[in-house]
Design a protein around this motif. Structure first.
Motif, PDB file in Angstrom:
ATOM      1  N   MET A   1       0.836  -1.199   0.000  1.00 42.24           N
ATOM      2  CA  MET A   1       0.000   0.000   0.000  1.00 42.24           C
ATOM      3  C   MET A   1       0.874   1.254   0.000  1.00 42.24           C
ATOM      4  N   LEU A   2       0.425   2.250  -0.749  1.00 48.31           N
ATOM      5  CA  LEU A   2       1.154   3.516  -0.802  1.00 48.31           C
ATOM      6  C   LEU A   2       0.772   4.406   0.373  1.00 48.31           C
ATOM      7  N   SER A   3       1.681   5.265   0.767  1.00 50.05           N
ATOM      8  CA  SER A   3       1.355   6.243   1.805  1.00 50.05           C
ATOM      9  C   SER A   3       0.208   7.136   1.353  1.00 50.05           C
ATOM     10  N   SER A   4       0.197   7.464   0.058  1.00 54.77           N
ATOM     11  CA  SER A   4      -0.864   8.353  -0.423  1.00 54.77           C
ATOM     12  C   SER A   4      -2.227   7.664  -0.346  1.00 54.77           C
ATOM     13  N   LYS A 314       5.386   9.365   4.766  1.00 55.89           N
ATOM     14  CA  LYS A 314       6.666   8.678   4.584  1.00 55.89           C
ATOM     15  C   LYS A 314       7.064   8.593   3.133  1.00 55.89           C
TER      16      LYS A 314
ATOM     17  N   ASP B 249       4.347   9.814  -5.302  1.00 57.15           N
ATOM     18  CA  ASP B 249       4.457   8.579  -4.524  1.00 57.15           C
ATOM     19  C   ASP B 249       5.854   7.964  -4.620  1.00 57.15           C
ATOM     20  N   MET B 259       9.169   3.759  -3.463  1.00 59.47           N
ATOM     21  CA  MET B 259       7.770   4.091  -3.349  1.00 59.47           C
ATOM     22  C   MET B 259       7.522   4.438  -1.875  1.00 59.47           C
ATOM     23  N   ARG B 260       6.736   5.473  -1.634  1.00 59.61           N
ATOM     24  CA  ARG B 260       6.434   5.808  -0.237  1.00 59.61           C
ATOM     25  C   ARG B 260       5.310   4.917   0.276  1.00 59.61           C
ATOM     26  N   THR B 261       5.565   4.162   1.331  1.00 56.32           N
ATOM     27  CA  THR B 261       4.505   3.353   1.934  1.00 56.32           C
ATOM     28  C   THR B 261       4.509   3.584   3.441  1.00 56.32           C
TER      29      THR B 261
END
Lengths: 314, 472
Positions: A1-4, A314, B249, B259-261
């Motif tokens: 899953m992405l932070s966004s 993040k 992202d 990738m930001r997670t």
């Protein structure tokens, strides 16, 4: 899953919960206005609702001398008022659209349907005076969305962010309702527990759907300290601060387990939670209810910021 | 039906039903217009629901209209398809060989087959892509090659698309909807399936990883929900089970892409990008791009991430390069092209330009950098004023234009307001190049819904059809 993705879901839940709470508050405001009509001093108490959202200035800029109708419209349909139901639903729906593939059809269709109908009402300039019917509708629609989320979404990491948004927002809202109304109800210098307006208190309870529950729990006349206890410390009332914080804590724990990592947000949440879990209403009143509530609102806000820092940015 | 002027996919030139259309023709005869209309409405509802994907993902969703879908399929026989398939594989191999060479030693220029200026002076040439040496030598992982037909045996390549071709989601959804609406048609005909596309695509993307890691992390990079093809990006990401990311992202650290997670940064190995070169990396290209990822190009050059399709592919599908593709096939593969080009006049060459200016009324003129059916003159349909305007434009910038004879595009029966009538079609098959070259049988048939129109682009009132390749 992405932070966004996590961020969109978190705020989607906050926006929907906020729309529902605004509807609840406006419902109470509407009734209080009807009850106090024609009474001396009864004039502008309902304006206190803007205090909850901190948007009194904005309202005065739009309307030099706002009446109840203007206020209702401002809080329900004004597309330049970020606290309005209209803006909340629009923002929720935009987030949902961006995360369409992370939501079920049920959640999306309910939310999209709500938005489309709200838009057509806005084009007609409002609900044609039927505020009661309108606010009821908002509540029901918001419950359809949250209900669909509860009953159809996979309980994965993403779900925790949705739940966090939901309960952070609800806790914030309950605290604000209690704080603002309580202030108005207690004329300066009057001791707590002095003469109160029965109707106001019952409206506060109705705001959180707890009028009947109060009777069931306390089987007594409505007393302010008990109303406060119910809304702050009851573990089993789904809109109380204690209940909300327990949920927040739970979902943060789930994330700690899933990610095998703890953050500052976990500490902050635990701190707020234990205060509610072990708090006593006498002590809260002793130290000042208003102080307690503003402190909660601030900490809850800090927790939300920390959640953003620990997970969403993040 | 066609007045004999155009080849009809169903009735050929002489009006008798062609073999591949036998069942479809019978079905059309047995189905009253009223029922067609009812099915058409059902299709619309299905697109909204099953393809909820469509409405919901779309740009200004809610009022986003899907491209019109026509119920009558376009059918190719097994034999026709085998021929096309071989030609498409051949062309794709040559295009990839050319891209490798164009960003390598440029042997083809040294051999005198293509002027070096055609590559180096091309606006689409990206110097930063020089000597990239990509996995498998693949630059064009996903190609869309537009084909047109003018007769029983005559197919032409109209255009190559090796940058970010779109439309494949329509190919997949059209089939899905047809099978739901007309299950019996699929019992009466053996239609080769296309549904394996997403699986083939993910394999293609995995093969593009530099590291050779067994399980590379792949993401689809979209410009965002306001892009007109956004639903396709979301649809494909969903089908492949990969993350759909926007520039924000992703970030680059020490020439690696992450990738930001919520767990923290996750390394990305391959990016299926649906963003044009110019917007990909503000440090390398347009500094005002908010869509891209700063540092991406340096990460590619450090071989830490690969993108599909590669940087600078425009140098191969530019309309000024198109006339050289048959030469590429001969040079790199030592073969004769299986599917010919449409004869093309390059206005940059004096004699050819003179011919074009003398024959504007018969020709189709295109800008070499134009796309989507814009910046185009269809001579036979144009007014005198339009022709004169193009004359001036060509004279001002000859190298900016090419011209082709107006093709008698084949027609296919199409359900329109007046009932069933022939409308012009083209075909865009999608070719995947990974460890092997894979094509789903068929592709996307685009149809010009306006009577007489030869422009099939969706932005110009085009629709789509399900495209069948028969199994026997």
């Amino acid at each position: 899953m992405l932070s966004s993705t996590a961020k969109n879901l978190y705020w989607l839940a906050r926006y929907i919960e906020r729309a529902e709470n605004t509807a609840r508050i406006l419902e109470a405001t509407n009734r209080i206005a009807l009850l106090t009509r024609g009474r001396p001093q009864g004039g502008a108490e309902w304006l206190s609702v803007t205090g909850i959202y901190g948007c009194e200035m904005a309202l005065r800029e739009r309307h030099a001398n706002p009446g109840l109708e203007e206020l209702m419209h401002f809080m329900a349909f004004d597309e330049h008022n970020p606290s309005s139901i209209y803006c909340g639903v629009r923002a929720a729906r935009n987030n949902a659209r961006a995360e369409r593939n992370n939501l079920t059809t049920d959640v999306w269709e309910n939310l999209n349907g709500m938005w489309l109908e709200l838009q057509s009402m806005a084009r007609l300039g409002g609900p044609g005076g039927d505020w009661h019917g309108f606010l009821d509708w908002v509540k029901k629609q918001a419950q359809l969305v949250t209900g669909a989320a509860q009953s159809t979404l996979l309980r994965d990491e993403a779900f925790n962010f949705l739940a966090l948004g939901n309960f952070i927002e609800r806790g914030d809202s309950t605290a604000r309702i209690l704080d603002v109304k309580y202030h108005i109800l207690l004329p300066k210098g009057e001791p707590v527990g002095g003469s109160i307006d029965y109707y106001h208190w019952s409206e506060i309870l109705s705001c959180v759907s707890a009028f009947r529950i109060y009777r069931r729990v306390y089987a007594s006349a409505i007393e302010p300290w008990r109303v406060a206890e119910l809304m702050i410390l009851r573990r089993d009332l789904p809109r109380s601060l204690h209940f909300c914080q327990r949920q927040v804590n739970f979902h943060l724990e789930e994330l700690a387990e899933a990610f095998a990592a703890r953050h500052e947000a976990h500490r902050l949440s635990g701190e707020i939670y234990s205060q509610l879990r072990y708090g006593r209403i006498e002590l809260i009143f002793q130290n000042g209810l208003h102080e307690f509530l503003t402190d909660f609102i601030q900490r809850n806000g800090r927790l939300s910021d920390q959640i953003e820092r620990d997970f969403l940015m993040k | 039906m066609t007045g004999g002027r155009f080849f009809d996919e169903m009735r050929g030139m002489d009006g008798t039903v062609r073999e591949p259309y036998r069942e479809v023709a019978r079905w059309i005869d047995d189905t009253p217009d009223r029922r067609m209309e009812q099915k058409r409405r059902e299709a619309e509802i299905l697109f909204r629901r099953l393809g909820i994907t469509f409405g919901a993902y779309g740009a200004a969703a809610g009022h986003e209209t899907a491209i019109p879908f026509d119920l009558i399929p376009r059918v190719l026989s097994q034999t026709e398809w085998r021929r096309l398939e071989a030609g498409l594989i051949q062309r794709t191999r040559a295009l990839n060989a050319f891209l490798r060479d164009a960003y390598g030693k440029r042997e083809i220029c040294r051999a005198g087959r293509i002027p070096e200026a055609q590559i180096l002076q091309n606006e689409q040439f990206v110097p930063l892509a020089q000597d990239l040496d990509l996995p498998g030598g693949v630059h064009a992982h996903i190609c869309g090659i537009d084909l047109v037909r003018t007769g029983e045996e005559e197919f032409f390549v109209l255009e190559d698309n090796v940058r970010t071709p779109s439309g494949v989601s329509y190919m997949l959804e059209n089939r899905e909807v047809m099978m739901r609406l007309f299950p019996r048609l699929f019992a009466d005909n053996i239609v080769l399936p296309v549904g394996r596309y997403s699986e083939a695509l993910i394999e293609t993307l995995k093969a593009a990883a530099f590291s050779g890691a067994a399980d590379p992390c792949i993401a689809l990079l979209t410009p965002g929900q306001y892009n007109s093809a956004y639903f396709e990006h979301a649809f494909l990401a969903d089908e492949m089970g990969i993350e759909l990311v926007e520039g924000s992202d992703l970030f680059v650290d020490e020439s690696r892409v992450y990738m930001r997670t919520p767990r923290g940064p996750r390394r990305v190995d391959v990016i299926y990008r649906r963003i044009d070169d110019a917007f990909l990396d503000p440090l390398a290209f347009r500094p005002d791009s908010m869509l891209g990822v700063p540092g991406l190009v340096s990460a590619i050059r450090s071989r830490n991430v690969n993108i599909a399709n590669a940087l600078g592919n425009g140098v191969a599908d530019d309309k000024s390069t198109y006339p050289y593709v048959p030469e590429m096939i001969r040079f790199y593969l030592g073969e004769e092209p299986l599917i010919p080009n449409v004869p093309t006049y390059r206005c940059g060459i004096v004699e050819e330009c003179r011919y074009v200016l003398d024959h504007l009324r018969e020709l189709v003129v295109k800008e070499t950098h134009g796309s989507g059916g814009k910046g185009m003159l269809v001579g036979p349909a144009a007014s005198q004023a339009e022709i004169e305007e193009f004359r001036l434009r060509i004279q001002a910038d000859p190298a900016g234009y090419i011209a082709q004879p107006t093709l008698a595009l084949s027609t296919c029966p199409t359900f329109v307001e007046q009932g069933i009538a022939p409308r012009h079609v083209d075909l865009r098959p999608f070719i995947l190049s990974g460890r092997e070259v894979v094509i789903m049988p068929g592709g996307l048939t685009r149809v010009a819904l306006r009577e007489g129109s030869l422009v099939v682009n969706s932005s110009q009132g085009g629709g789509t059809k399900d495209t069948w390749v028969l199994g026997t």
